[in-house]
Design a protein around this motif. Structure first.
Motif: not given
Length: 284
Positions: A166-173
């Motif tokens: 939904s936010q087009k985000r990657l976390y802890d990449l």
């Protein structure tokens, strides 16, 4: 020619009867398995009936091999029980020659079944699945976790803890860059990566770069030329939502090649793809 007409006259009524019976059984099984869900979600009866109608081509696809097996066995056994085969053999006609029209029909049905599945079964089954998910209020999330993706022909590896579609985000990449010989070049870690739709690349927050030289990792400033390589589209990181069973062979091949390219598991999809070619051969 008279023998061929007589054989098919005995064969086709049994074949179409068996085809309808097995198809009906499969439709009823699918209906009964989901009936309590339809009742629980107060699905309209007309919508459920339309859903079953969309499922009919798929059941026919499954029923054709069973129908041919039953029809051939019943027809030949009935001819034998009435001593018609005995009279046939006594007149000099061999079993292979007598059944050759059935073998030819089976080969033609194998080809026809493949195109029937590709042109008719696939779109109707996809509509059936979509409508069923709507009636049962079932939806598949596109978010993903523990994502590992190969990019740039394997010279760049994305490893993210969570992808939020939904936010087009990657976390802890973690981004692993490799040299042409696939040896380690550098590693970049970022708490959050945001997709920039204008520049078509990922923007990193709180990024740190570790460069590998002389068997040692050095903490350095993030290099802009490495950031320019972060162009893998967000769709790659989504939870796999494409069912090979619901697309034609051409689209399935493209999708499997995409999975191979980005390093995602594809063995299950590949087996379903091969089934599209192998299953029609069961008829013969």
């Amino acid at each position: 020619m008279k023998l061929v007409k007589y054989l098919f006259k005995r064969f086709f009524p049994v074949f179409f009867g068996a085809l309808g019976f097995f198809s009906l059984v499969l439709v009823l099984v699918d209906l009964l398995m989901n009936l309590w869900k339809y009742i629980q979600n107060e699905a309209p009866a007309l919508q459920v009936a339309y859903l079953m109608a969309l499922y009919v081509p798929k059941t026919l696809w499954y029923a054709v091999p069973l129908g041919i097996l039953f029809a051939v066995s019943y027809t030949l056994s009935d001819l034998y029980a009435n001593n018609e085969l005995t009279a046939l053999f006594a007149s000099g006609v061999s079993l292979l020659r007598f059944t050759m029209p059935l073998l030819i029909f089976s080969v033609l049905m194998s080809f026809a079944l493949f195109f029937f599945e590709d042109k008719v079964v696939v779109p109707t089954f996809a509509k059936k699945t979509q409508l069923q998910n709507t009636l049962l209020q079932e939806s598949k999330s596109l978010n993903n976790d523990s994502v590992v993706v190969l990019s740039n022909s394997g010279f760049l590896v994305y490893k993210a803890q969570v992808y939020d579609d939904s936010q087009k985000r990657l976390y802890d990449l973690y981004l692993v860059f490799r040299n042409t010989d696939k040896s380690l070049q550098a590693v970049i870690h970022s708490d959050i990566a945001l997709w920039n739709s204008k520049e078509k690349r990922w923007n990193l927050q709180n990024a740190m770069q570790y460069t590998y030289r002389d068997n040692t990792l050095f903490l350095e400033d993030v290099q802009e030329d490495l950031l320019a390589l972060l162009t893998e589209p967000p769709e790659t990181f989504r939870n796999n939502s494409v069912s090979v069973e619901e697309v034609n062979t051409n689209d399935a091949k493209i999708y499997i090649e995409h999975l191979k390219r980005v390093g995602l598991p594809y063995n299950e999809e590949l087996s379903v793809y091969y089934k599209k070619f192998a299953f029609p051969c069961i008829v013969f």
